[in-house]
Every structure is written in C-alpha cells, then in structure tokens.
Design a protein around this motif. Structure first.
Motif: not given
Length: 215
Positions: A99-112, A15-19
């Motif tokens: 800033c040079d970099f801003y870090l975050s996660s996400v609330n959700a991400i679709s497979e595509d 799944l990770g590699e496809k995403m």
C-alpha cells in the motif's frame, strides 16, 4: 488551529509542540492538531487522491471517523473490517505491504518521541517496520508516557488489558484488568516493537492530537 484557553488545552498544545520537535530530531514527519476533527482533515491532506490505504486494529482511527472519511473519499481502501473469514483477513494483512499508506495508532509514546507497540499476530508491527510506502500514526496525548520504560509499562498494563477485552480474548488480563506477564496461547503481547527513529527518514508520520483517543 482552534484557539485553546483552558489550562489543560494550553498544556496539551505545549506538550504537543515540544514532542513534534523531538520527533523531528528522530527523522519523523510530525504535526500537532488540537482536535480529532482537525487531525482527520490533516491526515487526508497527507494522502493524494487515488492512493491505496489500509490500517491495523486501531480503535483511534475508527472512533475519530478517519476510516469513514477514507471510504467516502477517492482512495483505494483495503478494509479488513469488511471481510468475513480469517483467510480474507490474512490476505488484507499481506496486501498492506504494497500500500501507499498504512494507518495506525500506538500503544504508547515517550515524551522524547520513541514509539512503543505490542502485537499478538505481528501484522501491524511488520507493516510499520517495512513495506507500505508511508506509515501515518494518529496519537492522542493520553498515549504519552514520560520515558521509554513508562511507555512500555503503559502498553502492557493499560493498552493490552483493554484490547484483550475489546477483542474478547481469553487471557488473565481479560479477567481482572491486570498484566500477568502471561504465556497464554491467546496472548496479544507476543511481539514488542520500539521505534526509535524513522527510517528511511520521514517514512513515518506522527499526528499528535490534543484529545484522549483509543486505549
């Protein structure tokens, strides 16, 4: 990469590699890591020493030890967790844009590869949209939904109630764990962001992790 043998580990890798391929078609820079430890090392390699860096309210990047590693490294860190007043916190929000970099996660991400975030104040989605030179998302595969409507539903019905409890906010979902589509003054679901593509190309980096991380 770590050698993975269980059915779940194999599924996560596939799944990770496809995403990653789907994200690259949307002009993101994307990677897959089997573990959070690998992801921490990879994120640090993406940021040259001396870079300025800050982050949003992500439980993921804190729990996986990324923020600790940044403090221990050679980076110019702006850490909103260390301030004591609301005025200082807002100042951190504003500094994020340069800033040079801003870090975050996400609330959700679709497979595509479409990223969905919901904010209360808007500082996180604002920085994701514009300002910092680069944005790095670290995303556990528990955040993956089949499509965009499913990703929005996950953000509203799973991530938001948990975050309301995490921040001890007085909303209906804090009381029963269910989204009420509320108009509470304390709502953390005020601003919805759907990031379809990275613009400019490769400004946004997604590091997918084959573990459950954050909410």
């Amino acid at each position: 990469m770590t050698i993975m043998n269980t059915p779940l580990e194999k599924r996560n890798r596939l799944l990770g590699e496809k995403m990653v391929r789907n994200l690259e078609r949307r002009h993101f820079e994307a990677y897959y890591c089997d573990t959070s430890a690998e992801a921490v090392d990879h994120v640090l390699k993406l940021m040259p020493e001396g870079s300025s860096v800050t982050w949003g309210g992500s439980a993921t990047i804190r729990d996986m030890g990324l923020t600790k590693a940044l403090h221990e490294g050679n980076y110019a860190v702006i850490d909103r967790d260390l301030v004591t007043t609301n005025e200082e916190k807002v100042a951190c929000y504003r500094k994020a844009f340069s800033c040079d970099f801003y870090l975050s996660s996400v609330n959700a991400i679709s497979e595509d590869g479409v990223i969905v975030n919901i904010d209360g104040n808007g500082n996180r989605v604002a920085a994701i949209s514009w300002g910092p030179q680069r944005v790095i998302f670290v995303v556990g595969l528990n955040k993956v939904a089949q499509d965009v409507p499913s990703a929005i539903a996950r953000a509203r019905s799973t991530a938001s109630p948990v975050n309301a409890m995490r921040f001890d906010i007085n909303t209906p979902c804090h009381k029963d764990g269910m989204c009420h589509n509320c108009n509470s003054e304390d709502s953390i679901c005020n601003i919805f962001q759907i990031l379809r593509n990275s613009h400019p190309a490769r400004r946004h980096v997604v590091v997918l992790v084959g573990e459950d991380l954050g909410y």
